[in-house]
Scaffold this motif. Sequence first.
Motif, PDB file in Angstrom:
ATOM      1  N   ALA A 212      -5.077  50.166  10.856  1.00 47.84           N
ATOM      2  CA  ALA A 212      -5.482  51.128  11.883  1.00 47.84           C
ATOM      3  C   ALA A 212      -5.155  52.558  11.471  1.00 47.84           C
ATOM      4  N   GLY A 213      -4.001  52.771  10.832  1.00 47.94           N
ATOM      5  CA  GLY A 213      -3.612  54.114  10.426  1.00 47.94           C
ATOM      6  C   GLY A 213      -4.551  54.694   9.390  1.00 47.94           C
ATOM      7  N   ALA A 214      -4.892  53.890   8.367  1.00 53.99           N
ATOM      8  CA  ALA A 214      -5.805  54.345   7.314  1.00 53.99           C
ATOM      9  C   ALA A 214      -7.210  54.556   7.871  1.00 53.99           C
ATOM     10  N   SER A 215      -7.630  53.680   8.784  1.00 54.21           N
ATOM     11  CA  SER A 215      -8.962  53.807   9.374  1.00 54.21           C
ATOM     12  C   SER A 215      -9.071  55.083  10.213  1.00 54.21           C
ATOM     13  N   LYS A 216      -7.975  55.443  10.869  1.00 54.88           N
ATOM     14  CA  LYS A 216      -7.976  56.677  11.663  1.00 54.88           C
ATOM     15  C   LYS A 216      -8.036  57.896  10.753  1.00 54.88           C
ATOM     16  N   LEU A 217      -7.355  57.812   9.606  1.00 53.87           N
ATOM     17  CA  LEU A 217      -7.327  58.923   8.656  1.00 53.87           C
ATOM     18  C   LEU A 217      -8.697  59.129   8.009  1.00 53.87           C
ATOM     19  N   PHE A 218      -9.387  58.018   7.699  1.00 58.14           N
ATOM     20  CA  PHE A 218     -10.713  58.088   7.070  1.00 58.14           C
ATOM     21  C   PHE A 218     -11.687  57.177   7.819  1.00 58.14           C
ATOM     22  N   PRO A 219     -12.154  57.607   8.995  1.00 56.89           N
ATOM     23  CA  PRO A 219     -13.043  56.751   9.804  1.00 56.89           C
ATOM     24  C   PRO A 219     -14.393  56.488   9.147  1.00 56.89           C
ATOM     25  N   ASN A 220     -14.748  57.271   8.101  1.00 58.69           N
ATOM     26  CA  ASN A 220     -16.041  57.047   7.424  1.00 58.69           C
ATOM     27  C   ASN A 220     -15.975  55.927   6.393  1.00 58.69           C
ATOM     28  N   ILE A 221     -14.775  55.384   6.123  1.00 54.64           N
ATOM     29  CA  ILE A 221     -14.658  54.195   5.272  1.00 54.64           C
ATOM     30  C   ILE A 221     -14.737  52.987   6.194  1.00 54.64           C
ATOM     31  N   LEU A 222     -15.799  52.216   6.098  1.00 58.08           N
ATOM     32  CA  LEU A 222     -16.068  51.156   7.076  1.00 58.08           C
ATOM     33  C   LEU A 222     -15.537  49.815   6.587  1.00 58.08           C
ATOM     34  N   PRO A 223     -14.517  49.247   7.266  1.00 56.95           N
ATOM     35  CA  PRO A 223     -14.030  47.925   6.872  1.00 56.95           C
ATOM     36  C   PRO A 223     -14.996  46.836   7.310  1.00 56.95           C
ATOM     37  N   ILE A 224     -15.363  45.938   6.367  1.00 51.49           N
ATOM     38  CA  ILE A 224     -16.314  44.860   6.677  1.00 51.49           C
ATOM     39  C   ILE A 224     -15.712  43.488   6.382  1.00 51.49           C
ATOM     40  N   GLY A 225     -14.400  43.415   6.199  1.00 53.46           N
ATOM     41  CA  GLY A 225     -13.745  42.169   5.808  1.00 53.46           C
ATOM     42  C   GLY A 225     -12.940  41.536   6.916  1.00 53.46           C
ATOM     43  N   PRO A 226     -12.166  40.490   6.574  1.00 54.22           N
ATOM     44  CA  PRO A 226     -12.041  39.950   5.225  1.00 54.22           C
ATOM     45  C   PRO A 226     -13.322  39.228   4.779  1.00 54.22           C
ATOM     46  N   LEU A 227     -13.806  39.585   3.593  1.00 54.53           N
ATOM     47  CA  LEU A 227     -14.994  38.935   3.043  1.00 54.53           C
ATOM     48  C   LEU A 227     -14.666  37.510   2.620  1.00 54.53           C
ATOM     49  N   SER A 228     -15.650  36.636   2.721  1.00 51.81           N
ATOM     50  CA  SER A 228     -15.489  35.278   2.210  1.00 51.81           C
ATOM     51  C   SER A 228     -16.866  34.743   1.841  1.00 51.81           C
ATOM     52  N   ALA A 229     -16.884  33.715   1.003  1.00 49.99           N
ATOM     53  CA  ALA A 229     -18.165  33.171   0.519  1.00 49.99           C
ATOM     54  C   ALA A 229     -18.433  31.776   1.046  1.00 49.99           C
ATOM     55  N   ASP A 230     -17.594  31.295   1.990  1.00 50.23           N
ATOM     56  CA  ASP A 230     -17.794  29.959   2.560  1.00 50.23           C
ATOM     57  C   ASP A 230     -17.976  28.902   1.478  1.00 50.23           C
ATOM     58  N   ARG A 231     -17.063  28.898   0.510  1.00 50.38           N
ATOM     59  CA  ARG A 231     -17.004  27.910  -0.573  1.00 50.38           C
ATOM     60  C   ARG A 231     -18.119  28.047  -1.606  1.00 50.38           C
ATOM     61  N   LYS A 232     -18.915  29.102  -1.515  1.00 49.26           N
ATOM     62  CA  LYS A 232     -19.888  29.364  -2.584  1.00 49.26           C
ATOM     63  C   LYS A 232     -19.141  29.986  -3.761  1.00 49.26           C
ATOM     64  N   PRO A 233     -19.691  29.883  -4.973  1.00 49.07           N
ATOM     65  CA  PRO A 233     -19.012  30.448  -6.148  1.00 49.07           C
ATOM     66  C   PRO A 233     -18.793  31.952  -6.016  1.00 49.07           C
ATOM     67  N   VAL A 234     -17.626  32.421  -6.451  1.00 43.72           N
ATOM     68  CA  VAL A 234     -17.280  33.833  -6.311  1.00 43.72           C
ATOM     69  C   VAL A 234     -17.158  34.534  -7.658  1.00 43.72           C
ATOM     70  N   GLY A 235     -17.796  33.971  -8.682  1.00 44.70           N
ATOM     71  CA  GLY A 235     -17.783  34.623  -9.982  1.00 44.70           C
ATOM     72  C   GLY A 235     -16.469  34.483 -10.719  1.00 44.70           C
ATOM     73  N   ASN A 236     -15.849  33.296 -10.631  1.00 43.65           N
ATOM     74  CA  ASN A 236     -14.591  33.085 -11.337  1.00 43.65           C
ATOM     75  C   ASN A 236     -14.779  33.214 -12.844  1.00 43.65           C
ATOM     76  N   LEU A 237     -13.798  33.839 -13.497  1.00 47.91           N
ATOM     77  CA  LEU A 237     -13.841  33.995 -14.944  1.00 47.91           C
ATOM     78  C   LEU A 237     -13.201  32.815 -15.667  1.00 47.91           C
ATOM     79  N   LEU A 238     -12.563  31.919 -14.908  1.00 49.19           N
ATOM     80  CA  LEU A 238     -11.986  30.693 -15.462  1.00 49.19           C
ATOM     81  C   LEU A 238     -12.478  29.509 -14.631  1.00 49.19           C
ATOM     82  N   PRO A 239     -12.653  28.322 -15.236  1.00 50.11           N
ATOM     83  CA  PRO A 239     -13.092  27.141 -14.475  1.00 50.11           C
ATOM     84  C   PRO A 239     -12.006  26.711 -13.483  1.00 50.11           C
TER      85      PRO A 239
END
Length: 458
Positions: A229-256
């Motif tokens: 809340a403090g950071a959002s008040k300081l910069f209200p033009n930065i829009l939080p859209i998270g927490p992001l998740s992929a619902d078990r879809k692949p997320v581009g892991n660099l290791l198996p």
Amino acid sequence: MAKAHVLVLPYPAQGHVTPLMELSHRLVDLGFEVTFINTEVDHALVVAALRASSGGEAALGGGIHLASVPDGLTDDEDRKDLNKLIDAVTRHMPGHLERLIAGLEAAGRPRAKWLVGDANMGWSFEVARKFGIRAVSVWPAATAALALNLKIPKLIEDGLIDDKGLLRRQETFELAPGMPPLHTSQLPWTNAGAPEGQRIIFFDLITRNNKLNDLAEMTVANSFHEAEAGASKLFPNILPIGPLSADRKPVGNLLPEDGRCIKWLDGQPDRSVVYVAFGSLAIFDGRQFQELAEGLELTGRPFLWVVRPDFTPGGLSKAWLDEFHQRVAGSRGMVVSWCSQQQVLAHRAAACFVSHCGWNSTMEGVRNGVPFLCWPYFCDQHLNRSYITNVWRTGLAVSPDVDGIVTKEELRTKVEQVIGDAGIKKRARLFADVARRCVREGGSSYENFNRLVNLLSE
């Protein structure tokens, strides 16, 4: 009518690829066509991990097209050398990205209308402008970390740092009310795990990106308003859209991923397992690695430990490691080289997350209500630790000894304190509820995400 073709470009590191891939899945689900652009090295790792885990690139989903460009380094150069990577990426990748965009159009792909780019790749917004492509900036870390970057002139004015980002005062400060307290020695660019000369290069990159970010029409962050809340008040033009998740879809892991650990977790009691993971970049020397291993044994609790192949380069006795594996095999502990962290943290058996406090890991732990034992390694991880321990109060932090080592006794003691603290567990559960409400219909992140979609639909 088909929606716009969107180019998505992360900074070349796992902690940046993951949230931008999660965002890409969300956009594809809404009908956008997405081309996800990795460096050639990361692209090869992502494809290899996909093939090992689920049979190939098609597993990403029909709407995400994988593309790649060179990062400007030769095969034998060290990509963990911040100096080399930043120099190569900023000098060579713009031209390669221009050629890729021109090549996509020549191959008959729909003309890209938007670039959704990592804020750490600010030069890409200049490339987009050359092609008449509009840009959105994605900040993959805490809003507070971006706020620190944007407030660099104020930190210089207040005498905390000089104009090269080097410390002038040793003290703890708060950027604004409600933001986590941070010691000047733990500013992301002063704690980048690199010699002073490389830290100056990192600082220069930040100041350049601060200006280039103005070329983007919107800046979104993988966070949520109630967390910051403090950071959002300081910069209200930065829009939080998270927490992001992929619902078990692949997320581009660099290791198996090693899927065996989920079956192992299935056999453990509820809220019993200590999960230990330090992300894709942390390195432990042989002594610290051994203290950590023996500390996990000392807890007497089942543990799941992620040990990358490069987690402790050299200096570790193979005989000692083999003996350790034999001692903990079975129900006592499991060691894997990589896993689906989202699935692990969502599992009923997870009791405590011993974490480096990378922002993806932080958001994944928060979303699943798992208490933290914080063990930050570098960069913004100290800031994230301060959120967890000082603001949200959903975990504790380890305390290194005079030699900088977290001893096995310290680890055992702190694990017991975290798991035994009813207040921490209650706050973690309540905070998870808040995080989940944010992304549901009517929630703050849900509304901000709709603002992003409406912009991309113009």
